[in-house]
Write an enzyme that holds these catalytic residues in place. Structure first.
Site, mmCIF file in Angstrom:
data_model
loop_
_atom_site.group_PDB
_atom_site.id
_atom_site.type_symbol
_atom_site.label_atom_id
_atom_site.label_comp_id
_atom_site.label_asym_id
_atom_site.label_seq_id
_atom_site.Cartn_x
_atom_site.Cartn_y
_atom_site.Cartn_z
ATOM 1 N N TYR A 71 24.605 31.835 13.995
ATOM 2 C CA TYR A 71 25.087 30.168 14.301
ATOM 3 C C TYR A 71 23.931 29.234 14.862
ATOM 4 O O TYR A 71 22.901 29.899 15.276
ATOM 5 C CB TYR A 71 26.219 30.272 15.458
ATOM 6 C CG TYR A 71 25.708 30.717 16.695
ATOM 7 C CD1 TYR A 71 25.406 29.809 17.868
ATOM 8 C CD2 TYR A 71 25.814 32.158 17.431
ATOM 9 C CE1 TYR A 71 24.765 30.054 19.015
ATOM 10 C CE2 TYR A 71 25.344 32.358 18.530
ATOM 11 C CZ TYR A 71 24.866 31.585 19.423
ATOM 12 O OH TYR A 71 24.449 31.749 20.621
ATOM 13 N N CYS A 72 24.137 28.097 14.776
ATOM 14 C CA CYS A 72 23.327 27.206 15.281
ATOM 15 C C CYS A 72 24.279 26.280 16.264
ATOM 16 O O CYS A 72 25.063 26.831 16.654
ATOM 17 C CB CYS A 72 22.589 26.124 14.327
ATOM 18 S SG CYS A 72 23.518 25.258 13.145
ATOM 19 N N PHE A 73 23.772 24.948 16.488
ATOM 20 C CA PHE A 73 24.869 24.089 17.638
ATOM 21 C C PHE A 73 25.966 23.829 16.944
ATOM 22 O O PHE A 73 26.982 24.013 17.468
ATOM 23 C CB PHE A 73 23.775 22.873 17.866
ATOM 24 C CG PHE A 73 24.595 22.219 18.798
ATOM 25 C CD1 PHE A 73 24.818 22.716 20.161
ATOM 26 C CD2 PHE A 73 25.120 21.032 18.702
ATOM 27 C CE1 PHE A 73 25.517 21.993 21.277
ATOM 28 C CE2 PHE A 73 25.827 20.151 19.694
ATOM 29 C CZ PHE A 73 25.910 20.587 20.811
#
Length: 362
Positions: A93-95
């Site tokens: 995941y990222c933000f």
């Protein structure tokens, strides 16, 4: 595996997570099973962000591809592949689950490795945990474990299957003497740990969750307002141990026991002196509340005890200042706090009796 929105499943299953946000983002808040292997480091993220504001998304993408190319790109791909080999059931995941995580996934796919995404990224998972935390703090049945300093509340908490170890999550022993090597987690990390622990408790069934009687702060970690309210109002079980037993527990928990932890963090050669500095600093932090004369007396006794321990390993002298600190300072504070609690007392007894009661309550 497919991309997922099953945030509960990720946390209940302790699924490994690959966090590709920048280190500065990870430091502000993350999840217990997450590893930070960023697509962009802090400087690269800053530069790409400026380009995005000035020239738009495509220009930012072009700069990102320029900054992370060649050997740098190969090194990051190698790190992600190594993580996937160690955690084949993991997700990344990222933000927001957007460009950075999809870029990472696409690069891995081209390298023959598929890692599924968490849809919505960190922001969606954090929102899920905050919502569940608020719900569970308001609705889960709670039993509060009380008792004077040194009665061994944390020891009992660690043995109970239906307990939440708030001090463990905060990496702090909950008093002026409670600081530990390596410091404390961020407030967000503390809240995430608490939310996940309560989520798991709710998933296991309807038994009340046992929490230690805490104030607003555990070190610098702020106890959520809803939990503070439950601690004040919920029924409680009280450990009642004689003073000398509490002196022994305090000696073990704050003087002899921490040496191993200090050795692991600072090295064996520095461990004792680092612990001695920490004990003296803790006593100095409560100088005003102790009063000048009492603080001076206690500091003298602590220094004498440390000197005896330093030169011969004998820790018996520590009992003098510990006994005075418990009976003259912490016990009156506890008595005052107990008067401000509204919950009924369900049971009161020795630590062994309380353990028996809590282990067999229906």
């Amino acid at each position: 595996m497919n991309d997922t929105r099953d945030y509960a499943g990720l946390f209940l299953g302790d699924i490994p997570l690959l966090d590709v946000r920048a280190p500065v983002e990870f430091a502000k808040g993350a999840f217990p099973t997450a590893s930070n292997l960023p697509l962009l480091d802090d400087d690269e993220r800053h530069r790409v962000g400026i380009r995005y504001k000035q020239q738009g998304q495509q220009a930012a993408i072009d700069l990102g591809n320029e900054l992370v190319s060649g050997r740098k790109k190969s090194a990051r791909l190698d790190a992600w592949r190594a993580w996937h080999r160690a955690h084949p059931d993991g997700y990344l995941y990222c933000f927001r689950g957007g460009l950075r995580s999809r870029t990472t996934q696409a690069w891995l796919d081209l390298a023959g490795v598929h890692v599924p995404l968490v849809v919505g990224g960190y922001k969606a998972m954090r929102r899920f945990l905050l919502d569940r935390l608020k719900h569970n703090l308001r609705h889960l049945p709670v039993v509060v474990l009380s008792g004077r300093t040194g009665c061994g509340k944390t020891r009992l908490i660690e043995r109970l299957t239906d307990a939440i170890d708030l001090e463990g999550m905060a990496h702090h022993r909950g008093s002026a003497f409670g600081r530990r090597p390596a410091g404390q987690p961020s407030q967000i990390d503390f809240e995430n740990r608490l939310a996940i622990a309560l989520l798991k408790h709710q998933h296991r069934g309807p038994a009340p969750v046992v929490v230690e009687d805490e104030g607003k702060l555990i070190g610098r970690c702020y106890v959520p307002d809803d939990l503070q309210a439950r601690i004040r109002q919920s029924p409680r079980v009280v450990i009642d141990e004689p003073l000398e037993a509490r002196v022994q527990v305090t000696l073990e928990d704050y003087v002899t026991g921490p040496l191993d932890e200090y050795s692991r963090h600072y090295g064996e050669a520095q461990a004792f002196e680092r612990l001695a500095e920490a004990l003296l600093a803790a006593l100095d932090r409560i100088r005003k509340r102790l009063g000048g004369a009492r603080h001076q007396y206690l500091r003298g006794e602590l220094e004498a005890a440390l000197d005896q321990q330093r030169h011969g390993g004998d820790v018996e002298r520590h009992r003098v200042w510990i006994r005075e600190l418990l009976s003259g300072y912490y016990d009156p504070m506890y008595d005052y706090m107990l008067q401000r609690r509204d919950g009924p007392i369900l049971y009161q007894g020795s630590r062994a009796q309380v353990m028996e009661y809590l282990s067999h309550r229906g």
